[in-house]
Design a protein around this motif. Structure first.
Motif, PDB file in Angstrom:
ATOM      1  N   MET A   1       0.848  -1.184   0.000  1.00  0.00           N
ATOM      2  CA  MET A   1       0.000   0.000   0.000  1.00  0.00           C
ATOM      3  C   MET A   1       0.884   1.235   0.000  1.00  0.00           C
ATOM      4  O   MET A   1       1.837   1.335   0.742  1.00  0.00           O
ATOM      5  CB  MET A   1      -0.881  -0.038   1.263  1.00  0.00           C
ATOM      6  CG  MET A   1      -1.804   1.148   1.372  1.00  0.00           C
ATOM      7  SD  MET A   1      -3.116   0.911   2.571  1.00  0.00           S
ATOM      8  CE  MET A   1      -2.235   0.892   4.105  1.00  0.00           C
ATOM      9  N   SER A   2       0.551   2.215  -0.812  1.00  0.00           N
ATOM     10  CA  SER A   2       1.354   3.433  -0.897  1.00  0.00           C
ATOM     11  C   SER A   2       1.037   4.362   0.256  1.00  0.00           C
ATOM     12  O   SER A   2      -0.023   4.299   0.853  1.00  0.00           O
ATOM     13  CB  SER A   2       1.089   4.145  -2.220  1.00  0.00           C
ATOM     14  OG  SER A   2      -0.188   4.731  -2.214  1.00  0.00           O
ATOM     15  N   ASP A   3       1.966   5.260   0.569  1.00  0.00           N
ATOM     16  CA  ASP A   3       1.761   6.222   1.647  1.00  0.00           C
ATOM     17  C   ASP A   3       0.544   7.101   1.396  1.00  0.00           C
ATOM     18  O   ASP A   3      -0.131   7.496   2.318  1.00  0.00           O
ATOM     19  CB  ASP A   3       3.006   7.114   1.803  1.00  0.00           C
ATOM     20  CG  ASP A   3       4.194   6.342   2.332  1.00  0.00           C
ATOM     21  OD1 ASP A   3       3.984   5.286   2.956  1.00  0.00           O
ATOM     22  OD2 ASP A   3       5.323   6.797   2.106  1.00  0.00           O
ATOM     23  N   ASN A   4       0.270   7.408   0.117  1.00  0.00           N
ATOM     24  CA  ASN A   4      -0.848   8.289  -0.219  1.00  0.00           C
ATOM     25  C   ASN A   4      -2.213   7.683   0.019  1.00  0.00           C
ATOM     26  O   ASN A   4      -3.199   8.380   0.054  1.00  0.00           O
ATOM     27  CB  ASN A   4      -0.735   8.729  -1.685  1.00  0.00           C
ATOM     28  CG  ASN A   4       0.466   9.605  -1.918  1.00  0.00           C
ATOM     29  OD1 ASN A   4       0.856  10.363  -1.050  1.00  0.00           O
ATOM     30  ND2 ASN A   4       1.058   9.476  -3.085  1.00  0.00           N
ATOM     31  N   SER A   5      -2.308   6.365   0.161  1.00  0.00           N
ATOM     32  CA  SER A   5      -3.613   5.744   0.345  1.00  0.00           C
ATOM     33  C   SER A   5      -3.797   5.147   1.731  1.00  0.00           C
ATOM     34  O   SER A   5      -4.732   4.404   1.969  1.00  0.00           O
ATOM     35  CB  SER A   5      -3.847   4.679  -0.725  1.00  0.00           C
ATOM     36  OG  SER A   5      -2.873   3.678  -0.642  1.00  0.00           O
ATOM     37  N   ILE A   6      -2.911   5.507   2.688  1.00  0.00           N
ATOM     38  CA  ILE A   6      -3.006   4.977   4.044  1.00  0.00           C
ATOM     39  C   ILE A   6      -4.361   5.273   4.650  1.00  0.00           C
ATOM     40  O   ILE A   6      -4.949   4.421   5.311  1.00  0.00           O
ATOM     41  CB  ILE A   6      -1.861   5.514   4.930  1.00  0.00           C
ATOM     42  CG1 ILE A   6      -0.552   4.862   4.515  1.00  0.00           C
ATOM     43  CG2 ILE A   6      -2.137   5.281   6.400  1.00  0.00           C
ATOM     44  CD1 ILE A   6       0.668   5.403   5.189  1.00  0.00           C
ATOM     45  N   ASN A   7      -4.914   6.442   4.438  1.00  0.00           N
ATOM     46  CA  ASN A   7      -6.185   6.822   5.022  1.00  0.00           C
ATOM     47  C   ASN A   7      -7.369   6.479   4.126  1.00  0.00           C
ATOM     48  O   ASN A   7      -8.453   6.995   4.336  1.00  0.00           O
ATOM     49  CB  ASN A   7      -6.191   8.319   5.359  1.00  0.00           C
ATOM     50  CG  ASN A   7      -5.178   8.647   6.428  1.00  0.00           C
ATOM     51  OD1 ASN A   7      -4.960   7.864   7.346  1.00  0.00           O
ATOM     52  ND2 ASN A   7      -4.540   9.788   6.304  1.00  0.00           N
TER      53      ASN A   7
ATOM     54  N   LEU B   1      -4.262   0.135  -9.160  1.00  0.00           N
ATOM     55  CA  LEU B   1      -4.895  -0.910  -9.963  1.00  0.00           C
ATOM     56  C   LEU B   1      -4.023  -1.304 -11.148  1.00  0.00           C
ATOM     57  O   LEU B   1      -3.918  -2.488 -11.488  1.00  0.00           O
ATOM     58  CB  LEU B   1      -6.274  -0.443 -10.438  1.00  0.00           C
ATOM     59  CG  LEU B   1      -7.369  -0.436  -9.377  1.00  0.00           C
ATOM     60  CD1 LEU B   1      -8.573   0.365  -9.843  1.00  0.00           C
ATOM     61  CD2 LEU B   1      -7.765  -1.859  -9.006  1.00  0.00           C
ATOM     62  N   THR B   2      -3.387  -0.325 -11.765  1.00  0.00           N
ATOM     63  CA  THR B   2      -2.498  -0.603 -12.896  1.00  0.00           C
ATOM     64  C   THR B   2      -1.294  -1.415 -12.440  1.00  0.00           C
ATOM     65  O   THR B   2      -0.917  -2.397 -13.081  1.00  0.00           O
ATOM     66  CB  THR B   2      -2.049   0.717 -13.548  1.00  0.00           C
ATOM     67  OG1 THR B   2      -3.210   1.419 -13.978  1.00  0.00           O
ATOM     68  CG2 THR B   2      -1.157   0.475 -14.744  1.00  0.00           C
ATOM     69  N   SER B   3      -0.717  -1.020 -11.331  1.00  0.00           N
ATOM     70  CA  SER B   3       0.474  -1.686 -10.820  1.00  0.00           C
ATOM     71  C   SER B   3       0.173  -3.074 -10.249  1.00  0.00           C
ATOM     72  O   SER B   3       0.867  -4.047 -10.551  1.00  0.00           O
ATOM     73  CB  SER B   3       1.108  -0.811  -9.736  1.00  0.00           C
ATOM     74  OG  SER B   3       2.126  -1.495  -9.079  1.00  0.00           O
ATOM     75  N   GLU B   4      -0.871  -3.162  -9.405  1.00  0.00           N
ATOM     76  CA  GLU B   4      -1.143  -4.403  -8.686  1.00  0.00           C
ATOM     77  C   GLU B   4      -2.010  -5.389  -9.465  1.00  0.00           C
ATOM     78  O   GLU B   4      -1.907  -6.601  -9.257  1.00  0.00           O
ATOM     79  CB  GLU B   4      -1.816  -4.090  -7.345  1.00  0.00           C
ATOM     80  CG  GLU B   4      -0.919  -3.299  -6.405  1.00  0.00           C
ATOM     81  CD  GLU B   4      -1.619  -2.857  -5.141  1.00  0.00           C
ATOM     82  OE1 GLU B   4      -2.485  -3.604  -4.637  1.00  0.00           O
ATOM     83  OE2 GLU B   4      -1.299  -1.756  -4.644  1.00  0.00           O
ATOM     84  N   LYS B   5      -2.864  -4.883 -10.347  1.00  0.00           N
ATOM     85  CA  LYS B   5      -3.788  -5.766 -11.065  1.00  0.00           C
ATOM     86  C   LYS B   5      -3.647  -5.699 -12.582  1.00  0.00           C
ATOM     87  O   LYS B   5      -4.397  -6.341 -13.299  1.00  0.00           O
ATOM     88  CB  LYS B   5      -5.242  -5.420 -10.684  1.00  0.00           C
ATOM     89  CG  LYS B   5      -5.584  -5.683  -9.220  1.00  0.00           C
ATOM     90  CD  LYS B   5      -5.597  -7.179  -8.938  1.00  0.00           C
ATOM     91  CE  LYS B   5      -6.088  -7.520  -7.570  1.00  0.00           C
ATOM     92  NZ  LYS B   5      -7.486  -7.848  -7.466  1.00  0.00           N
ATOM     93  N   GLN B   6      -2.715  -4.904 -13.079  1.00  0.00           N
ATOM     94  CA  GLN B   6      -2.467  -4.754 -14.514  1.00  0.00           C
ATOM     95  C   GLN B   6      -3.759  -4.467 -15.289  1.00  0.00           C
ATOM     96  O   GLN B   6      -3.997  -4.987 -16.375  1.00  0.00           O
ATOM     97  CB  GLN B   6      -1.772  -5.993 -15.099  1.00  0.00           C
ATOM     98  CG  GLN B   6      -0.378  -6.234 -14.575  1.00  0.00           C
ATOM     99  CD  GLN B   6      -0.367  -6.795 -13.166  1.00  0.00           C
ATOM    100  OE1 GLN B   6      -1.093  -7.739 -12.863  1.00  0.00           O
ATOM    101  NE2 GLN B   6       0.443  -6.222 -12.292  1.00  0.00           N
ATOM    102  N   VAL B   7      -4.623  -3.625 -14.712  1.00  0.00           N
ATOM    103  CA  VAL B   7      -5.870  -3.275 -15.381  1.00  0.00           C
ATOM    104  C   VAL B   7      -5.596  -2.359 -16.570  1.00  0.00           C
ATOM    105  O   VAL B   7      -4.555  -1.705 -16.642  1.00  0.00           O
ATOM    106  CB  VAL B   7      -6.879  -2.587 -14.427  1.00  0.00           C
ATOM    107  CG1 VAL B   7      -7.202  -3.471 -13.231  1.00  0.00           C
ATOM    108  CG2 VAL B   7      -6.411  -1.215 -14.001  1.00  0.00           C
TER     109      VAL B   7
END
Length: 193
Positions: free
Chosen positions: A1-7, A38-44
């Protein structure tokens, strides 16, 4: 999880719901953090729409395909069933006319994923009962926000002819008992009925 989406626990839930390589459209995508995940983790195959030009530019700077536009003006640029998933994360409460947007989501996508804060969450109720109101203070210049409860959203879906496929009700963990009281945030997957 990136720092920008912690919350943003809804981001984790949404990423868990969207399958690998799905064609995905994120409405109100802001600076593209969710689309980037989504692009990075799920290659959407990712597309986005954002009303705020500076946020759309930030998303484009991330290498994402995002256009600046108002989703309340419709999604006529997209043909029927163009996407597997259409996402509306934390945006429903700010729309002037949510019904046409959701109907358009169900037209252009096989599934719609919608997240929102649950206005019936016990802490939200406590704050309101203490006379502190709901949402931002009157003089804050924050955009108008509509309070949405789980039951209101479910009734709204039925009125749009949408079928609820799945819901993830989030608090400290995902909730199944007393969800109206214990879930701070909700993520629903719906489809045309």
């Amino acid at each position: 999880m990136s720092d920008n989406s912690i919350n943003r626990p809804d981001f984790d839930a949404i990423v868990s719901l969207v399958p690998q390589k799905a064609k995905t459209l994120d409405l109100g995508c802001a600076d593209g953090i969710l689309l980037a995940r989504l692009t990075s983790e799920k290659q959407v195959i990712a597309r986005g729409v954002e009303i705020d030009e500076s946020k759309a530019r930030a998303a484009i700077a991330r290498g994402l395909s995002v256009r600046q536009g108002n989703i309340e003006e419709g999604l006529a640029d997209y043909p029927d069933a163009a996407f597997d998933y259409v996402i509306l994360s934390q945006t429903l409460a700010y729309l002037n006319y949510p019904a046409p947007v959701v109907r358009d989501m169900l037209r252009v996508g096989k599934f719609a994923v919608i997240s929102f804060d649950n206005a019936a969450y016990w802490r939200t109720r406590l704050v309101a009962a203490q006379g502190k109101g709901f949402g931002a203070a009157v003089g804050s210049n924050s955009p108008r926000e509509r309070a949405i409860t789980l039951s209101q959203f479910e009734e709204f879906c039925a009125a749009q002819g949408a079928k609820i496929e799945r819901s993830l009700l989030l608090g400290r963990r995902w909730h199944t008992t007393l969800p109206s009281w214990r879930a701070k945030m909700a993520v629903y997957v719906i489809r045309a009925g």
